[in-house]
Design a protein around this motif. Structure first.
Motif, PDB file in Angstrom:
ATOM      1  N   SER A   1      -6.772   5.247  -7.226  1.00 50.52           N
ATOM      2  CA  SER A   1      -5.610   6.134  -7.179  1.00 50.52           C
ATOM      3  C   SER A   1      -5.969   7.539  -7.653  1.00 50.52           C
ATOM      4  N   LYS A   2      -6.872   7.640  -8.627  1.00 50.41           N
ATOM      5  CA  LYS A   2      -7.294   8.951  -9.114  1.00 50.41           C
ATOM      6  C   LYS A   2      -8.051   9.721  -8.033  1.00 50.41           C
ATOM      7  N   VAL A   3      -8.904   9.001  -7.306  1.00 51.20           N
ATOM      8  CA  VAL A   3      -9.644   9.641  -6.220  1.00 51.20           C
ATOM      9  C   VAL A   3      -8.684  10.093  -5.119  1.00 51.20           C
TER      10      VAL A   3
ATOM     11  N   ILE B   1       0.846  -1.199   0.000  1.00 48.73           N
ATOM     12  CA  ILE B   1       0.000   0.000   0.000  1.00 48.73           C
ATOM     13  C   ILE B   1       0.879   1.246   0.000  1.00 48.73           C
ATOM     14  N   GLN B   2       1.915   1.249   0.824  1.00 50.42           N
ATOM     15  CA  GLN B   2       2.865   2.365   0.839  1.00 50.42           C
ATOM     16  C   GLN B   2       3.400   2.642  -0.554  1.00 50.42           C
TER      17      GLN B   2
ATOM     18  N   LEU C   1       3.842   5.760  -5.418  1.00 47.68           N
ATOM     19  CA  LEU C   1       3.983   5.777  -6.874  1.00 47.68           C
ATOM     20  C   LEU C   1       3.099   6.854  -7.502  1.00 47.68           C
ATOM     21  N   HIS C   2       1.849   6.883  -7.109  1.00 50.59           N
ATOM     22  CA  HIS C   2       0.912   7.828  -7.724  1.00 50.59           C
ATOM     23  C   HIS C   2       1.166   9.266  -7.276  1.00 50.59           C
ATOM     24  N   LEU C   3       1.598   9.440  -6.045  1.00 53.47           N
ATOM     25  CA  LEU C   3       1.885  10.799  -5.574  1.00 53.47           C
ATOM     26  C   LEU C   3       3.142  11.356  -6.228  1.00 53.47           C
ATOM     27  N   VAL C   4       4.167  10.526  -6.373  1.00 50.43           N
ATOM     28  CA  VAL C   4       5.403  10.965  -7.017  1.00 50.43           C
ATOM     29  C   VAL C   4       5.137  11.345  -8.475  1.00 50.43           C
TER      30      VAL C   4
END
Length: 230
Positions: free
Chosen positions: A110-112, A15-16, A21-24
């Motif tokens: 991930s988009k949400v 989960i981390q 990944l998506h935030l970076v």
């Protein structure tokens, strides 16, 4: 240039990694923690712009972490998004009462998640740009310090109580529905009941004492703030 550092707290490494990944990809810097104790240490050291916090953690759980962060002057202004598999209303209300700004249930999109991060950071920036102090007769609301003084004496308010008072007092005479109060604090799509808002208003009035009538009930609609308790 980065958009700021976000702390991701979860005891599951996959989960981390997924959240990171998506935030970076969106341009954020990310630091991580796998326990409540580690989260508190990292938050103090890194002073992140926002924390994404799992509730079910080994040792100190997420609700306790949120409570400690919001009680610490160095971290109380940092927004917190709860990431949880516990979607019952009672869990969500408890987290929001402790000062969390939003919540996301697992499994999540991930988009949400990215959209919620953007929204919370934007609302935080808007809040910080607001006029810092509201003074109405004997009542002083200082947004920069998250402090309320009544006749010079500090009131002990929860994070939610403070923000409800600030939202109402910024626009005296304007009637807010319960939904509008929740939306102004946390955004839409919440499962918090209207009854939860009524309970918070009741506690807030009790703490206001002789000035409890500043907050007026508009029957069948919601609440408004009067510029005089009489």
């Amino acid at each position: 240039m980065g958009k700021g550092t976000i702390l991701v707290v979860d005891d599951e490494e996959d989960i981390q990694e997924l959240v990171e990944l998506h935030l970076v990809r969106e341009g954020y810097d990310v630091c991580t923690a796998g326990s409540g104790e580690e989260a508190l240490e990292v938050a103090q050291a890194k002073q992140p712009a926002l924390t994404i916090l799992d509730l079910m953690l080994p040792g100190i759980d997420g609700l306790q972490v949120c409570q400690i962060l919001k009680a610490n002057p160095k971290t109380r202004q940092m927004p917190v998004i709860m990431l949880t598999a516990k979607s019952e209303e009672s869990d969500v209300v408890t987290g929001l009462e402790l000062g969390a700004d939003d919540y996301i249930t697992k499994p999540f999109s991930s988009k949400v998640l990215v959209a919620r991060v953007r929204r919370v950071l934007r609302k935080t920036a808007d809040r910080d740009s607001d006029e810092g102090v509201i003074q109405i007769h004997d009542l002083r609301i200082d947004s920069t310090r998250c402090e309320v003084l009544l006749k010079g004496k500090a009131l002990s308010l929860t994070f939610s109580e403070f923000n409800i008072l600030r939202v109402l007092a910024r626009r005296p005479g304007v009637v807010f529905t319960r939904y509008q109060i929740v939306d102004s604090l946390h955004g839409g799509n919440y499962i918090v009941s209207e009854r939860a808002v009524d309970v918070q208003i009741a506690y807030l009035r009790k703490k206001l004492g002789d000035c409890k009538d500043y907050i007026e009930t508009v029957r069948g609609v919601g609440y408004r703030f009067k510029d005089s308790p009489s």
